[in-house]
Write a protein that holds these residues in place. Structure first.
Motif, mmCIF file in Angstrom:
data_model
loop_
_atom_site.group_PDB
_atom_site.id
_atom_site.type_symbol
_atom_site.label_atom_id
_atom_site.label_comp_id
_atom_site.label_asym_id
_atom_site.label_seq_id
_atom_site.Cartn_x
_atom_site.Cartn_y
_atom_site.Cartn_z
ATOM 1 N N LEU A 39 1.016 -1.153 -0.050
ATOM 2 C CA LEU A 39 -0.040 -0.137 -0.035
ATOM 3 C C LEU A 39 0.698 1.368 -0.271
ATOM 4 C CD1 LEU A 39 -2.886 -0.826 2.723
ATOM 5 C CD2 LEU A 39 -3.145 -1.207 -0.163
ATOM 6 N N GLU A 40 2.046 1.046 1.012
ATOM 7 C CA GLU A 40 2.878 2.419 1.235
ATOM 8 C C GLU A 40 3.585 2.409 -0.731
ATOM 9 O OE1 GLU A 40 6.460 4.097 3.531
ATOM 10 O OE2 GLU A 40 6.822 1.428 2.732
ATOM 11 N N ARG A 41 3.577 1.384 -1.164
ATOM 12 C CA ARG A 41 4.349 1.602 -2.998
ATOM 13 C C ARG A 41 3.560 2.016 -3.306
ATOM 14 N NH1 ARG A 41 6.766 -4.200 -3.128
ATOM 15 N NH2 ARG A 41 4.242 -4.414 -3.880
ATOM 16 N N HIS A 42 2.221 1.522 -3.199
ATOM 17 C CA HIS A 42 1.156 2.222 -4.185
ATOM 18 C C HIS A 42 0.950 3.972 -4.245
ATOM 19 C CE1 HIS A 42 0.794 -0.809 -6.970
ATOM 20 N NE2 HIS A 42 0.202 -1.764 -5.904
ATOM 21 N N GLY A 43 1.561 4.903 -2.816
ATOM 22 C CA GLY A 43 1.321 5.483 -2.845
ATOM 23 C C GLY A 43 -0.083 5.733 -1.972
ATOM 24 N N LEU A 44 -0.909 4.908 -1.296
ATOM 25 C CA LEU A 44 -2.190 4.744 -1.039
ATOM 26 C C LEU A 44 -1.531 5.145 0.651
ATOM 27 C CD1 LEU A 44 -3.975 1.856 -2.584
ATOM 28 C CD2 LEU A 44 -3.978 3.810 -3.067
ATOM 29 N N VAL A 45 -0.979 4.810 1.256
ATOM 30 C CA VAL A 45 -0.573 5.329 2.396
ATOM 31 C C VAL A 45 0.634 5.620 3.300
ATOM 32 C CG1 VAL A 45 -2.434 3.890 3.239
ATOM 33 C CG2 VAL A 45 -0.405 2.740 3.563
ATOM 34 N N THR A 46 0.951 6.262 3.925
ATOM 35 C CA THR A 46 1.965 6.265 4.323
ATOM 36 C C THR A 46 2.711 6.004 5.719
ATOM 37 O OG1 THR A 46 1.223 8.468 5.338
ATOM 38 C CG2 THR A 46 2.158 9.433 3.255
ATOM 39 N N VAL A 47 3.503 5.183 5.691
ATOM 40 C CA VAL A 47 4.012 4.937 6.818
ATOM 41 C C VAL A 47 5.398 5.320 7.479
ATOM 42 C CG1 VAL A 47 4.468 2.013 6.965
ATOM 43 C CG2 VAL A 47 3.328 2.249 5.683
ATOM 44 N N LYS A 48 5.330 4.990 9.053
ATOM 45 C CA LYS A 48 6.972 5.439 9.662
ATOM 46 C C LYS A 48 7.059 4.217 10.041
ATOM 47 C CE LYS A 48 7.948 8.203 13.728
ATOM 48 N NZ LYS A 48 8.047 8.492 15.008
ATOM 49 N N TRP A 49 8.448 3.573 9.623
ATOM 50 C CA TRP A 49 8.830 2.345 10.659
ATOM 51 C C TRP A 49 9.607 2.738 11.518
ATOM 52 C CZ3 TRP A 49 7.033 -1.810 7.906
ATOM 53 C CH2 TRP A 49 6.221 -1.725 6.645
ATOM 54 N N SER A 50 10.036 2.164 12.411
ATOM 55 C CA SER A 50 10.729 2.058 13.409
ATOM 56 C C SER A 50 10.878 0.551 13.919
ATOM 57 C CB SER A 50 10.565 2.111 14.531
ATOM 58 O OG SER A 50 8.977 2.144 15.087
ATOM 59 N N VAL A 51 12.465 0.155 14.522
ATOM 60 C CA VAL A 51 12.525 -0.828 14.745
ATOM 61 C C VAL A 51 13.515 -0.510 15.642
ATOM 62 C CG1 VAL A 51 14.376 -3.097 13.786
ATOM 63 C CG2 VAL A 51 13.506 -1.348 11.909
ATOM 64 N N ARG A 52 13.002 -2.001 17.177
ATOM 65 C CA ARG A 52 13.342 -2.297 18.369
ATOM 66 C C ARG A 52 14.385 -3.183 18.418
ATOM 67 N NH1 ARG A 52 9.080 -2.329 22.358
ATOM 68 N NH2 ARG A 52 7.906 -3.713 20.501
ATOM 69 N N THR A 53 15.350 -3.269 19.301
ATOM 70 C CA THR A 53 16.667 -4.135 19.321
ATOM 71 C C THR A 53 16.621 -4.078 20.412
ATOM 72 O OG1 THR A 53 17.025 -4.082 17.078
ATOM 73 C CG2 THR A 53 18.301 -5.225 18.834
ATOM 74 N N TRP A 54 16.551 -5.653 21.622
ATOM 75 C CA TRP A 54 16.943 -5.245 22.804
ATOM 76 C C TRP A 54 18.146 -7.051 23.047
ATOM 77 C CZ3 TRP A 54 12.056 -6.941 20.756
ATOM 78 C CH2 TRP A 54 12.124 -7.680 21.010
ATOM 79 N N THR A 55 18.531 -7.162 23.625
ATOM 80 C CA THR A 55 19.230 -7.720 24.229
ATOM 81 C C THR A 55 18.196 -9.212 25.533
ATOM 82 O OG1 THR A 55 21.503 -6.954 23.550
ATOM 83 C CG2 THR A 55 21.666 -8.818 25.276
ATOM 84 N N ALA A 56 18.116 -10.042 25.546
ATOM 85 C CA ALA A 56 17.231 -10.845 26.301
ATOM 86 C C ALA A 56 18.657 -10.987 27.305
ATOM 87 C CB ALA A 56 17.279 -12.681 26.002
ATOM 88 N N ARG A 57 18.531 -11.029 28.767
ATOM 89 C CA ARG A 57 18.990 -11.078 30.149
ATOM 90 C C ARG A 57 19.517 -13.036 30.180
ATOM 91 N NH1 ARG A 57 15.788 -8.402 34.315
ATOM 92 N NH2 ARG A 57 16.842 -9.608 35.261
ATOM 93 N N ARG A 58 19.145 -13.517 29.680
ATOM 94 C CA ARG A 58 19.670 -14.930 30.417
ATOM 95 C C ARG A 58 20.519 -15.353 28.772
ATOM 96 N NH1 ARG A 58 14.813 -18.717 33.040
ATOM 97 N NH2 ARG A 58 15.430 -17.725 34.457
ATOM 98 N N THR A 59 19.677 -14.930 27.666
ATOM 99 C CA THR A 59 21.216 -15.950 26.371
ATOM 100 C C THR A 59 21.518 -14.631 25.683
ATOM 101 O OG1 THR A 59 19.260 -15.032 25.022
ATOM 102 C CG2 THR A 59 18.827 -17.697 25.833
ATOM 103 N N TYR A 60 21.472 -13.621 26.199
ATOM 104 C CA TYR A 60 22.585 -12.776 25.543
ATOM 105 C C TYR A 60 22.356 -12.649 24.386
ATOM 106 C CZ TYR A 60 24.125 -12.096 30.242
ATOM 107 O OH TYR A 60 24.640 -12.273 31.378
ATOM 108 N N ARG A 61 21.132 -13.060 23.739
ATOM 109 C CA ARG A 61 21.134 -12.496 22.027
ATOM 110 C C ARG A 61 19.820 -11.619 21.580
ATOM 111 N NH1 ARG A 61 19.215 -18.633 20.441
ATOM 112 N NH2 ARG A 61 20.472 -19.666 21.399
ATOM 113 N N SER A 62 20.340 -10.806 20.346
ATOM 114 C CA SER A 62 19.850 -9.673 20.174
ATOM 115 C C SER A 62 18.712 -9.696 19.763
ATOM 116 C CB SER A 62 20.888 -9.378 19.338
ATOM 117 O OG SER A 62 21.723 -8.267 19.698
ATOM 118 N N ARG A 63 17.786 -9.256 20.628
ATOM 119 C CA ARG A 63 16.509 -9.518 19.344
ATOM 120 C C ARG A 63 15.419 -8.476 18.614
ATOM 121 N NH1 ARG A 63 15.408 -15.003 19.806
ATOM 122 N NH2 ARG A 63 15.917 -15.662 21.829
ATOM 123 N N SER A 64 15.303 -8.385 18.026
ATOM 124 C CA SER A 64 14.394 -6.904 16.703
ATOM 125 C C SER A 64 12.740 -6.798 16.343
ATOM 126 C CB SER A 64 15.156 -6.745 15.907
ATOM 127 O OG SER A 64 16.518 -6.470 15.919
#
Length: 76
Positions: A39-64
């Motif tokens: 829908l954004e590619r066709h110009g029908l909507v405007t989209v605000k994108w964001s990515v949140r990344t954090w590290t799991a406390r027990r495994t120390y793996r990054s999650r997004s």
């Protein structure tokens, strides 16, 4: 000159109607990221994108997590 209306699938059309009815839609409210991207590619909507990344406390793996907010495009 008239604007060409893109051909949308029924799911994309339903998502567009839902966004127009509510004024804005957020990620994880039943509309997929791929549908919003089309829908954004066709110009029908405007989209605000964001990515949140954090590290799991027990495994120390990054999650997004990809978040977005879609609003109807002006004039569409």
């Amino acid at each position: 000159m008239t604007a060409v209306t893109p051909k949308l699938t029924p799911t994309q059309e339903q998502a567009l109607q839902q966004i127009r009815a509510t004024g804005e839609e957020f990620a994880y409210n039943g509309i997929s990221r791929a549908t919003v991207a089309v829908l954004e590619r066709h110009g029908l909507v405007t989209v605000k994108w964001s990515v949140r990344t954090w590290t799991a406390r027990r495994t120390y793996r990054s999650r997004s997590m990809c978040d977005w907010v879609a609003r109807p495009a002006k004039g569409a």
